[in-house]
Design a protein around this motif. Structure first.
Motif, PDB file in Angstrom:
ATOM      1  N   THR A  58       0.870  -1.172   0.000  1.00  0.00           N
ATOM      2  CA  THR A  58       0.000   0.000   0.000  1.00  0.00           C
ATOM      3  C   THR A  58       0.906   1.221   0.000  1.00  0.00           C
ATOM      4  N   PRO A  59       0.928   1.989  -1.100  1.00  0.00           N
ATOM      5  CA  PRO A  59       1.839   3.131  -1.138  1.00  0.00           C
ATOM      6  C   PRO A  59       1.437   4.203  -0.125  1.00  0.00           C
ATOM      7  N   PRO A  60       2.405   5.000   0.290  1.00  0.00           N
ATOM      8  CA  PRO A  60       2.109   6.080   1.224  1.00  0.00           C
ATOM      9  C   PRO A  60       1.166   7.104   0.607  1.00  0.00           C
ATOM     10  N   GLU A  61       0.465   7.810   1.465  1.00  0.00           N
ATOM     11  CA  GLU A  61      -0.438   8.871   1.014  1.00  0.00           C
ATOM     12  C   GLU A  61       0.169  10.205   1.420  1.00  0.00           C
ATOM     13  N   TRP A  62       0.761  10.865   0.459  1.00  0.00           N
ATOM     14  CA  TRP A  62       1.428  12.137   0.730  1.00  0.00           C
ATOM     15  C   TRP A  62       0.415  13.263   0.643  1.00  0.00           C
ATOM     16  N   PRO A  63       0.408  14.240   1.496  1.00  0.00           N
ATOM     17  CA  PRO A  63       1.265  14.453   2.664  1.00  0.00           C
ATOM     18  C   PRO A  63       0.621  13.990   3.964  1.00  0.00           C
ATOM     19  N   ARG A  64      -0.383  13.168   3.908  1.00  0.00           N
ATOM     20  CA  ARG A  64      -1.098  12.743   5.108  1.00  0.00           C
ATOM     21  C   ARG A  64      -0.169  12.008   6.063  1.00  0.00           C
ATOM     22  N   GLY A  65      -0.326  12.259   7.339  1.00  0.00           N
ATOM     23  CA  GLY A  65       0.475  11.573   8.330  1.00  0.00           C
ATOM     24  C   GLY A  65      -0.340  10.629   9.184  1.00  0.00           C
ATOM     25  N   GLN A  70       4.377   9.106   4.522  1.00  0.00           N
ATOM     26  CA  GLN A  70       5.375   8.924   3.475  1.00  0.00           C
ATOM     27  C   GLN A  70       6.568   8.081   3.911  1.00  0.00           C
ATOM     28  N   GLN A  71       6.851   7.965   5.190  1.00  0.00           N
ATOM     29  CA  GLN A  71       7.909   7.121   5.737  1.00  0.00           C
ATOM     30  C   GLN A  71       9.300   7.576   5.321  1.00  0.00           C
ATOM     31  N   LEU A  72       9.546   7.785   4.062  1.00  0.00           N
ATOM     32  CA  LEU A  72      10.794   8.359   3.579  1.00  0.00           C
ATOM     33  C   LEU A  72      10.536   8.893   2.190  1.00  0.00           C
ATOM     34  N   HIS A  73      11.415   9.745   1.726  1.00  0.00           N
ATOM     35  CA  HIS A  73      11.340  10.190   0.340  1.00  0.00           C
ATOM     36  C   HIS A  73      12.748  10.508  -0.135  1.00  0.00           C
ATOM     37  N   LEU A  74      12.906  10.538  -1.436  1.00  0.00           N
ATOM     38  CA  LEU A  74      14.194  10.826  -2.054  1.00  0.00           C
ATOM     39  C   LEU A  74      14.164  12.226  -2.644  1.00  0.00           C
ATOM     40  N   GLY A 106      11.428  25.996  -3.936  1.00  0.00           N
ATOM     41  CA  GLY A 106      12.600  25.324  -4.475  1.00  0.00           C
ATOM     42  C   GLY A 106      12.456  23.842  -4.738  1.00  0.00           C
ATOM     43  N   PHE A 107      11.285  23.259  -4.576  1.00  0.00           N
ATOM     44  CA  PHE A 107      11.106  21.841  -4.865  1.00  0.00           C
ATOM     45  C   PHE A 107       9.666  21.560  -5.271  1.00  0.00           C
ATOM     46  N   ARG A 108       9.485  20.426  -5.942  1.00  0.00           N
ATOM     47  CA  ARG A 108       8.178  19.904  -6.324  1.00  0.00           C
ATOM     48  C   ARG A 108       8.145  18.424  -5.967  1.00  0.00           C
ATOM     49  N   VAL A 109       6.963  17.929  -5.623  1.00  0.00           N
ATOM     50  CA  VAL A 109       6.828  16.565  -5.106  1.00  0.00           C
ATOM     51  C   VAL A 109       6.071  15.687  -6.100  1.00  0.00           C
ATOM     52  N   TYR A 110       6.572  14.477  -6.288  1.00  0.00           N
ATOM     53  CA  TYR A 110       5.993  13.497  -7.213  1.00  0.00           C
ATOM     54  C   TYR A 110       5.924  12.145  -6.508  1.00  0.00           C
ATOM     55  N   ALA A 111       5.221  11.205  -7.117  1.00  0.00           N
ATOM     56  CA  ALA A 111       5.268   9.806  -6.687  1.00  0.00           C
ATOM     57  C   ALA A 111       5.873   9.000  -7.824  1.00  0.00           C
ATOM     58  N   ALA A 114       5.521   3.233  -8.178  1.00  0.00           N
ATOM     59  CA  ALA A 114       5.035   2.390  -7.086  1.00  0.00           C
ATOM     60  C   ALA A 114       4.381   3.212  -5.977  1.00  0.00           C
ATOM     61  N   GLY A 115       4.380   4.545  -6.118  1.00  0.00           N
ATOM     62  CA  GLY A 115       3.722   5.414  -5.148  1.00  0.00           C
ATOM     63  C   GLY A 115       4.619   6.061  -4.110  1.00  0.00           C
ATOM     64  N   HIS A 116       5.945   5.834  -4.152  1.00  0.00           N
ATOM     65  CA  HIS A 116       6.858   6.464  -3.192  1.00  0.00           C
ATOM     66  C   HIS A 116       7.052   7.930  -3.558  1.00  0.00           C
ATOM     67  N   PRO A 117       6.965   8.832  -2.599  1.00  0.00           N
ATOM     68  CA  PRO A 117       7.206  10.244  -2.887  1.00  0.00           C
ATOM     69  C   PRO A 117       8.689  10.526  -3.164  1.00  0.00           C
ATOM     70  N   PHE A 118       8.931  11.458  -4.079  1.00  0.00           N
ATOM     71  CA  PHE A 118      10.282  11.978  -4.288  1.00  0.00           C
ATOM     72  C   PHE A 118      10.158  13.426  -4.723  1.00  0.00           C
ATOM     73  N   CYS A 119      11.233  14.183  -4.531  1.00  0.00           N
ATOM     74  CA  CYS A 119      11.221  15.610  -4.859  1.00  0.00           C
ATOM     75  C   CYS A 119      12.279  15.921  -5.902  1.00  0.00           C
ATOM     76  N   LEU A 120      11.910  16.796  -6.821  1.00  0.00           N
ATOM     77  CA  LEU A 120      12.889  17.460  -7.675  1.00  0.00           C
ATOM     78  C   LEU A 120      13.174  18.800  -7.032  1.00  0.00           C
ATOM     79  N   CYS A 121      14.456  19.075  -6.791  1.00  0.00           N
ATOM     80  CA  CYS A 121      14.872  20.292  -6.082  1.00  0.00           C
ATOM     81  C   CYS A 121      15.758  21.126  -6.983  1.00  0.00           C
ATOM     82  N   ARG A 122      15.535  22.431  -6.959  1.00  0.00           N
ATOM     83  CA  ARG A 122      16.408  23.316  -7.728  1.00  0.00           C
ATOM     84  C   ARG A 122      17.821  23.240  -7.147  1.00  0.00           C
TER      85      ARG A 122
END
Length: 123
Positions: A58-65, A70-74, A106-111, A114-122
């Motif tokens: 079950t993939p994380p539901e970003w940004p819900r806690g 999210q447990q972790l993100h890259l 300075g960043f944007r968030v994607y999944a 498989a549903g894991h969150p990751f960010c692209l950062c300037r």
């Protein structure tokens, strides 16, 4: 004296081969497998990300806690966030939060697929 030496980050996913290919397209590097349930991406710079089969994940539901946080993100630094966004979307990423507040955040968030969150950062 440290207790341990960093080795890798492992991501659970339903299809480790496909997720390894996604991140190889994002970061470059070489994918190696150790059976059908474990794939490693050896990314440039000596970094290693591994992908482990987890049926029924079950993939994380970003940004819900409250449930499946999210447990972790890259985070990945990019020179041109708009161009990088188009590329990750074409690879199968899902936008989660693209409001970079006019570049102030300075960043944007994607999944990933498989549903894991990751960010692209300037960079």
């Amino acid at each position: 004296m440290p207790i341990a030496t960093y080795c890798l980050v492992a991501l659970d996913c339903p299809d480790p081969e496909a997720l390894a290919a996604f991140y190889a397209a994002v970061l470059g590097g070489e994918v190696k497998n150790d059976g059908e349930d474990w794939y490693d991406l050896y990314a440039p710079g000596g970094h290693r990300i591994s992908f482990q089969r987890a049926p029924g994940l079950t993939p994380p539901e970003w940004p819900r806690g409250d449930r499946n946080s999210q447990q972790l993100h890259l985070d990945f630094d990019v020179q041109d966030i708009d161009a990088a966004e188009q590329q990750v979307l074409s690879l199968g990423a899902t936008p989660l939060d693209l409001d970079d507040q006019g570049g102030e955040r300075g960043f944007r968030v994607y999944a990933d697929p498989a549903g894991h969150p990751f960010c692209l950062c300037r960079a």
